[in-house]
Design a protein around this motif. Sequence first.
Motif, PDB file in Angstrom:
ATOM      1  N   THR A 245      30.259  52.961  45.559  1.00 37.48           N
ATOM      2  CA  THR A 245      31.646  52.715  45.950  1.00 37.48           C
ATOM      3  C   THR A 245      31.886  51.231  46.206  1.00 37.48           C
ATOM      4  N   GLN A 246      30.905  50.600  46.819  1.00 38.67           N
ATOM      5  CA  GLN A 246      31.066  49.168  47.097  1.00 38.67           C
ATOM      6  C   GLN A 246      31.062  48.358  45.797  1.00 38.67           C
ATOM      7  N   ILE A 247      30.236  48.778  44.854  1.00 36.08           N
ATOM      8  CA  ILE A 247      30.255  48.122  43.545  1.00 36.08           C
ATOM      9  C   ILE A 247      31.623  48.324  42.893  1.00 36.08           C
ATOM     10  N   LEU A 248      32.101  49.555  43.007  1.00 32.68           N
ATOM     11  CA  LEU A 248      33.407  49.869  42.421  1.00 32.68           C
ATOM     12  C   LEU A 248      34.504  49.021  43.054  1.00 32.68           C
ATOM     13  N   SER A 249      34.399  48.816  44.364  1.00 30.91           N
ATOM     14  CA  SER A 249      35.438  48.019  45.033  1.00 30.91           C
ATOM     15  C   SER A 249      35.409  46.576  44.541  1.00 30.91           C
ATOM     16  N   LEU A 250      34.212  46.066  44.273  1.00 28.39           N
ATOM     17  CA  LEU A 250      34.118  44.710  43.722  1.00 28.39           C
ATOM     18  C   LEU A 250      34.804  44.633  42.356  1.00 28.39           C
ATOM     19  N   LEU A 251      34.499  45.614  41.536  1.00 30.10           N
ATOM     20  CA  LEU A 251      35.090  45.640  40.192  1.00 30.10           C
ATOM     21  C   LEU A 251      36.602  45.820  40.259  1.00 30.10           C
ATOM     22  N   ALA A 252      37.020  46.716  41.148  1.00 28.01           N
ATOM     23  CA  ALA A 252      38.464  46.977  41.265  1.00 28.01           C
ATOM     24  C   ALA A 252      39.194  45.742  41.752  1.00 28.01           C
ATOM     25  N   ALA A 253      38.580  45.046  42.705  1.00 27.11           N
ATOM     26  CA  ALA A 253      39.224  43.841  43.227  1.00 27.11           C
ATOM     27  C   ALA A 253      39.339  42.789  42.123  1.00 27.11           C
ATOM     28  N   GLY A 254      38.292  42.681  41.339  1.00 28.55           N
ATOM     29  CA  GLY A 254      38.326  41.732  40.225  1.00 28.55           C
ATOM     30  C   GLY A 254      39.399  42.090  39.219  1.00 28.55           C
ATOM     31  N   ALA A 255      39.461  43.365  38.897  1.00 31.37           N
ATOM     32  CA  ALA A 255      40.470  43.822  37.939  1.00 31.37           C
ATOM     33  C   ALA A 255      41.870  43.606  38.481  1.00 31.37           C
ATOM     34  N   LEU A 256      42.029  43.878  39.759  1.00 30.24           N
ATOM     35  CA  LEU A 256      43.339  43.691  40.392  1.00 30.24           C
ATOM     36  C   LEU A 256      43.746  42.220  40.353  1.00 30.24           C
ATOM     37  N   ALA A 257      42.775  41.361  40.650  1.00 32.45           N
ATOM     38  CA  ALA A 257      43.067  39.924  40.648  1.00 32.45           C
ATOM     39  C   ALA A 257      43.512  39.479  39.257  1.00 32.45           C
ATOM     40  N   ALA A 258      42.770  39.937  38.255  1.00 31.55           N
ATOM     41  CA  ALA A 258      43.113  39.551  36.874  1.00 31.55           C
ATOM     42  C   ALA A 258      44.469  40.120  36.479  1.00 31.55           C
ATOM     43  N   GLY A 259      44.691  41.368  36.822  1.00 29.47           N
ATOM     44  CA  GLY A 259      45.955  42.023  36.488  1.00 29.47           C
ATOM     45  C   GLY A 259      47.139  41.336  37.147  1.00 29.47           C
ATOM     46  N   LEU A 260      46.975  41.031  38.416  1.00 31.26           N
ATOM     47  CA  LEU A 260      48.070  40.359  39.138  1.00 31.26           C
ATOM     48  C   LEU A 260      48.325  38.966  38.578  1.00 31.26           C
ATOM     49  N   ALA A 261      47.233  38.294  38.258  1.00 33.98           N
ATOM     50  CA  ALA A 261      47.390  36.941  37.706  1.00 33.98           C
ATOM     51  C   ALA A 261      48.184  36.987  36.413  1.00 33.98           C
ATOM     52  N   LEU A 262      47.854  37.949  35.585  1.00 33.26           N
ATOM     53  CA  LEU A 262      48.576  38.101  34.323  1.00 33.26           C
ATOM     54  C   LEU A 262      50.040  38.434  34.572  1.00 33.26           C
ATOM     55  N   LEU A 263      50.240  39.399  35.420  1.00 32.94           N
ATOM     56  CA  LEU A 263      51.603  39.863  35.686  1.00 32.94           C
ATOM     57  C   LEU A 263      52.465  38.763  36.300  1.00 32.94           C
ATOM     58  N   LEU A 264      51.900  38.078  37.265  1.00 32.74           N
ATOM     59  CA  LEU A 264      52.713  37.135  38.022  1.00 32.74           C
ATOM     60  C   LEU A 264      52.897  35.795  37.317  1.00 32.74           C
ATOM     61  N   LYS A 265      51.974  35.480  36.464  1.00 36.05           N
ATOM     62  CA  LYS A 265      52.076  34.155  35.856  1.00 36.05           C
ATOM     63  C   LYS A 265      52.487  34.183  34.390  1.00 36.05           C
ATOM     64  N   LYS A 266      52.405  35.343  33.795  1.00 29.63           N
ATOM     65  CA  LYS A 266      52.711  35.410  32.367  1.00 29.63           C
ATOM     66  C   LYS A 266      53.992  36.179  32.062  1.00 29.63           C
ATOM     67  N   THR A 267      54.629  36.716  33.066  1.00 30.98           N
ATOM     68  CA  THR A 267      55.876  37.453  32.810  1.00 30.98           C
ATOM     69  C   THR A 267      57.006  36.863  33.638  1.00 30.98           C
ATOM     70  N   ASP A 268      58.213  37.005  33.150  1.00 29.70           N
ATOM     71  CA  ASP A 268      59.381  36.499  33.883  1.00 29.70           C
ATOM     72  C   ASP A 268      59.526  37.220  35.219  1.00 29.70           C
ATOM     73  N   PHE A 269      59.269  38.527  35.146  1.00 30.10           N
ATOM     74  CA  PHE A 269      59.384  39.307  36.383  1.00 30.10           C
ATOM     75  C   PHE A 269      58.380  38.792  37.406  1.00 30.10           C
ATOM     76  N   GLY A 270      57.153  38.531  36.931  1.00 34.45           N
ATOM     77  CA  GLY A 270      56.126  38.028  37.832  1.00 34.45           C
ATOM     78  C   GLY A 270      56.493  36.679  38.416  1.00 34.45           C
ATOM     79  N   LEU A 271      57.038  35.829  37.573  1.00 30.01           N
ATOM     80  CA  LEU A 271      57.473  34.515  38.062  1.00 30.01           C
ATOM     81  C   LEU A 271      58.600  34.673  39.083  1.00 30.01           C
ATOM     82  N   GLY A 272      59.424  35.681  38.816  1.00 28.96           N
ATOM     83  CA  GLY A 272      60.490  35.972  39.760  1.00 28.96           C
ATOM     84  C   GLY A 272      59.924  36.385  41.108  1.00 28.96           C
TER      85      GLY A 272
END
Lengths: 294, 488
Positions: A138-165
Amino acid sequence: MGQVLVLGLVYGVIYSLFAVGIVLVYRGSGTINFAQGEIGTFGLFVAWWFTTAHHLPWIIGAVAALVMAAALGAGFEWAIVSHMVEANRVSVAVATIGLLAFLVAFEVRFFEGGNIRKMVAPIRGTGWSVFGVVVSPTQILSLLAAGALAAGLALLLKKTDFGLGVLAAAQDPVAVRLVGIPLARVSAFVWGLGAAVSVLGALFIEPTIGVFTPGFASEMFIKGLAAAVVGGLTSLEGAFVGGLLIGFVEVGANRVFDFPGVKMFSILFVMLLVLLVKPDGLMEGFKFRRRALA
Amino acid sequence: MRTNRRGRVRACLILAALLGVSACTGAKLPNQAAGKRSKLKTTDTTLTPAEAAAQATTASSIAAAQAAAAAKGGKGAATQAAALGKSVASDGSNFHSTLFSDAEDRIGITNNSITMCAHAALTYAAAFHTDVKDLNVFWSWVNDHGGIYGRKVTVTYENDNYDPQTAITAASTCRDKNIFMLLGGIGFDQIPAVRDWVENLTSKHLLYLYHTANETTGKRYSFTELPTTQSMGKQFAQLAAARYHGQAVGILKRHSDNWEPGVTAFKAEARRLGVKIVYEKAVEKNAANYTQELLDAKAAGAQVMWGWENALAATEMVQQAKNQSWSPNWMLFPFNLTSQTIGDAALAPKLSGLAMFPAFSYGDFSGEFAKYADDMKEFQAQYAQYDGGNSGVDLHSFGGDLLFLNWTAQKALYTQFLACGQDCTRNKFIDVLHGYKKKPISSSCFIDFTRPNTHLGGYAVNVMETYKNPSDGKVNWRNTQTCVETIG
């Protein structure tokens, strides 16, 4: 030293998740959601109800918890926050304390919350020993999930107009409207997403602690808030870095010093230090440096 | 979502401990309804007439019991019971309390009512207030069967939130209700605060019956019938020496001046018995995460861990040690909450515990349970009967043992009220306590207020271990030794 690194990483990732939720709301609404932690606990009760009480797979409970938490966050924004657009941001923060109190009462009343609860772990198994610390799947999974979340958020927030908004909403709402992004939707989105991220953190930390009760994730919120402040409160990267830093400091201080309360003391010390030396957070300097280098 | 049942149990968990003040005491509950067959217990030849009344079980009427008391003593039951108020103190003289002035002596007691109030950690107040009737099943039973000499008993509760200052506020609120007696719930931290507050009141004094706490002398208004913090610490060290002879001990303890006397006593006794302590760490209340401390204890060579913390923290400790693939021998406060939450893992190895209250495991009357099976059956029967058989409480679940504790405590208090007599006052109740030296009922331990500290009556504990209840498969605690002062 190895043990400090492993434990610091394990806990730091969770603090990062809570910090991300706090930062998201802060960026979107310019306020702190003090119910962030308790929303995580609420999600645990939802997941418990599906998985333990009704013997459904963990993933169903987790998805249900995430959805309900997101709905709760967005619903609170729609019902309360959206009506306080002109209000002082402190007033909004106080309203979130009301949500916190409501959630605790709700958990007690409708989720038999007086009793302690135990969630099943998403992945069974004893895990692997790293520097003498057994790291669970579970702890390994949380590391992976956090990484995926970080990447996903970075993409969403910096690469889309909505994210920039989203990123611009708190600082320049007029400009956000002018570029055609519905501010109400941005606000609902950050409140919903922030709530869901908290549930994710709670779901991943619960198997490490072992049991949960109402108020379970509120302490995580305090550490997440410290992480967010250390990271600059407006920076998602800062939230991740701050979370990890808080994790390492907490575990390291507990190893080096032997006095009661050393964990919280060390966290507050680091937070104060950062506020004194770098009031805008650690990552603010990093950004400046990065721009300067460019 | 079963909205009430488990929330009620949780509220009970909190409140059950509340009346643990008398957990090792108690007596048979007289069903005072007339016309039922008497089952007066007569096996204890030391029974006084009033105790005979107290031990009149489900089929006797209060009138019958009192008649028996009158026959044995040659006086009216009330007179006999009142005589108990003139108890023999430790120095052999009759003790007559004059602690309370005439104006204060009858506060909270009238010809038809007795009013009491308790402070306890009712953190989940909503659930508590909704289901308070479940906690007062015993008193409902008493009231439905004539009360105590015709007096209906009312017990209310105030939340102390595990906090000393809040506890004083709660106690103050209780005082404003004009109560006969203040009851102190579980909590090493808040009890001493309230005790000091009670002792230092300059007007409208209170009679305070409290749960176990660190020992002090010179008390006037405060009494406990349970062992002190120091006493339990010492007994835990004896348990380590007896059960885990030669094994190194680690201590994870609550950081609190009120808990620390137990650790000091533990270490002194461990030194005397040759128990090696290899690790000791104080943790904050509700720390939740103990993995690092456990790894350190493991690295220090601890084979036995003493968790000097509450049930929730103890559960987390055991669980987190398991998560680290470490299964030391654990010594804890034995609550079914811990054993049931951990489940079968609590059997490998079995957890050990010490408590001032008896173990409870629904429907199991074998082994040590047989010694107080009559109390267990009566308790189960009352909860099955009340609220049309649906009191909202699952005695199989991990509230069962604490509800039993609560029930026995209430029953004990009931017994003492009977002993206090029809013209009971606060001073007379103190007289009863000062002369108290007996094991009142089967599920209780010996209480002795005649030793040097006349405000401390509890010395014995029950030694327990985890086991699987054969009837429902729950992992619960059971006594391995019942009511012992020295473990060896």
